[in-house]
Enzyme design. Structure first.
Site, PDB file in Angstrom:
ATOM      1  N   ASP A  71     -10.347   3.463  -3.532  1.00 21.44           N
ATOM      2  CA  ASP A  71     -11.041   2.287  -2.991  1.00 21.44           C
ATOM      3  C   ASP A  71     -12.455   2.149  -3.539  1.00 21.44           C
ATOM      4  OD1 ASP A  71      -8.760   2.003  -1.549  1.00 21.44           O
ATOM      5  OD2 ASP A  71      -9.732   1.976   0.418  1.00 21.44           O
ATOM      6  N   ASP A 106       0.817  -1.214   0.000  1.00 19.58           N
ATOM      7  CA  ASP A 106       0.000   0.000   0.000  1.00 19.58           C
ATOM      8  C   ASP A 106       0.857   1.273   0.000  1.00 19.58           C
ATOM      9  OD1 ASP A 106      -2.341   1.480   0.080  1.00 19.58           O
ATOM     10  OD2 ASP A 106      -3.219   0.370   1.731  1.00 19.58           O
TER      11      ASP A 106
HETATM   12  C1  GAL Z   1      -6.217   1.268   1.458  1.00 17.55           C
HETATM   13  C2  GAL Z   1      -6.369   0.225   0.383  1.00 17.55           C
HETATM   14  C3  GAL Z   1      -7.476  -0.711   0.786  1.00 17.55           C
HETATM   15  C4  GAL Z   1      -7.130  -1.340   2.115  1.00 17.55           C
HETATM   16  C5  GAL Z   1      -6.838  -0.269   3.160  1.00 17.55           C
HETATM   17  C6  GAL Z   1      -6.327  -0.849   4.460  1.00 17.55           C
HETATM   18  O1  GAL Z   1      -5.179   2.128   1.122  1.00 17.55           O
HETATM   19  O2  GAL Z   1      -6.643   0.840  -0.846  1.00 17.55           O
HETATM   20  O3  GAL Z   1      -7.655  -1.693  -0.203  1.00 17.55           O
HETATM   21  O4  GAL Z   1      -6.015  -2.180   1.945  1.00 17.55           O
HETATM   22  O5  GAL Z   1      -5.882   0.635   2.686  1.00 17.55           O
HETATM   23  O6  GAL Z   1      -6.036   0.131   5.399  1.00 17.55           O
END
Ligand code: GAL
Length: 403
Positions: A214, A159
């Site tokens: 997301d 991430d």
């Molecule tokens: C976001 C990501 C999500 C999930 C989340 C967890 O940045 O796009 O899919 O992994 O973090 O905190």
């Protein structure tokens, strides 16, 4: 005695060679042999965010893969997202699985999942902390990659929270190299939400890359992500795919037509299909959608070419970025796929094969509609669709009776 004189030209040559190092680095390609077709699996985040990052939920999903027949259809990866570790590294600098969530550690769970013929994935972050505030891998890449290899991790979602400013590609390359150094094939899933035009360099770094923010459990989100994917379809292929984000099928918020279209579009766009619901409670209608063998074979077609939009004739509107378009097509290893979508309201749609790029002009073809299983033969296809529904036709190009 040999004396070395550093002349200005020599110093410039040294400086140049330093400058040349970065294009060489940019040409390096990920070569882990994985992800030749989009990954099929499950991830904990859309199920229960932090609360689902546990051994219990990983093993429940793995059991469901077996009992629901998902493993037999190719679903393989059981992935745990953010919040699986303690908030601090240990005194030696290693990430520590939260013992309340992983009473026997991570390796025991990975081993059990492997013994079921499945694979296990984890989540990390290229910043100082994950998005939920757990330790990130910035500066610890080699150590963390070695830890993943030791635990038997097969999939690493990486991430982009809490990162230094600047282009993200370098940080994602550092982890690519660390994973290669760890000498275990680990599918590398980049998650930086489509920043820095990742689709232009993602294939040299990872096996897939998130190309949007997301997903949300609503039609507008599904439609918007799919329409963005159409613009960058040509940049993906075997070994490196656009990731349209995890599925929201089974989570409420999408009606059956919308769930069908969500699934079909992710298959057409060659996105990883990472289920994001509690499989022990999945409604029968949603289960039927994710078990559509014919659509899964579009996803897993060895050619790995993502479908995109096409304008069938001069009376059709032109695609607008960010707005879902009704006409899609793509090449398959054994034919051509054509999809019709009711993007706004119920509608009758049709298309002549002569207007489909890739079908080589007029002709009659055998076709199969992959959502309902109907078959036919002719010069066109049509569908009467309820709002937000989809029809997906596989056109058998080997059967051109006019050719
Ligand atoms: C976001 C990501 C999500 C999930 C989340 C967890 O940045 O796009 O899919 O992994 O973090 O905190």
């Amino acid at each position: 005695m040999i004396q070395v004189f550093y002349t200005l030209p020599l110093l410039l040559a040294i400086a140049n060679s330093v400058t040349y190092a970065s294009p060489v680095e940019l040409k390096r390609r990920l070569d882990n042999g994985l992800g030749k077709t989009p990954a099929l699996g499950w991830n904990s985040w859309n199920v229960g965010q932090c609360s689902a990052a546990t051994a219990t939920s990983a093993l429940a999903a793995a059991n469901s893969f077996l009992t629901l027949g998902l493993k037999d259809l190719g679903y393989t990866y059981i992935n745990i997202d953010d919040c699986w570790s303690l908030k601090s590294r240990n005194s030696s600098g290693f990430i520590v699985p939260d013992p309340t969530k992983w009473p026997n550690g991570i390796k025991a769970v990975a081993d059990e999942i492997h013994s079921m013929g499945l694979k296990f994935g984890l989540y990390g972050c290229s910043g100082t902390q994950t998005c939920a505030g757990f330790p990130g891998s910035l500066g610890y890449e080699a150590r963390d990659a070695a830890t993943l290899a030791e635990w038997g991790v097969d999939y690493w979602k990486y991430d982009n929270c809490n990162t230094p400013s600047g282009n993200s590609s370098g940080r994602f390359m550092t982890m690519r190299d660390a994973l290669e150094g760890a000498r275990r094939p680990i599918l590398y899933s980049l998650c930086q939400w489509g920043r820095d035009s990742v689709w232009t360099w993602g294939k040299t770094v990872g096996n897939s890359w998130r190309m949007s923010g997301d997903i949300e459990v609503k039609w507008a989100s599904v439609a918007s992500i799919a329409s963005q994917a159409a613009d960058i379809s040509s940049l993906a292929g075997p070994g490196g795919f656009n990731d349209l984000d995890m599925m929201e099928i089974g989570n409420g918020g999408l009606n059956p037509a919308e769930e069908r279209t969500h699934f079909a579009l992710w298959c057409l766009a060659k996105s990883p299909i990472i289920l994001g619901t509690d499989l022990t409670k999945i409604p029968a209608s949603s289960l039927q959608i994710i078990k559509n063998k014919a659509l899964l074979s579009i996803s897993q077609d060895p050619l790995g070419k993502a479908a995109t939009t096409f304008i069938p004739d001069s009376t059709s509107p032109v695609p607008v970025s960010g707005k879902l378009y009704p006409y899609w097509t793509g090449h398959l290893s054994d034919g051509v796929v054509v999809a019709l979508i009711a993007v706004d309201s119920a509608v009758n749609l049709s298309v002549k094969f002569a207007d489909v790029p890739g079908l080589g002009g007029a002709g009659s073809y055998k076709w199969k509609e992959l959502v309902n299983g109907t078959t036919g033969y002719g010069t066109s296809v049509k569908a009467s669709l309820e709002a937000h529904d989809i029809a997906v036709f596989k056109v058998m190009t080997g059967e051109n009776h006019n050719g």
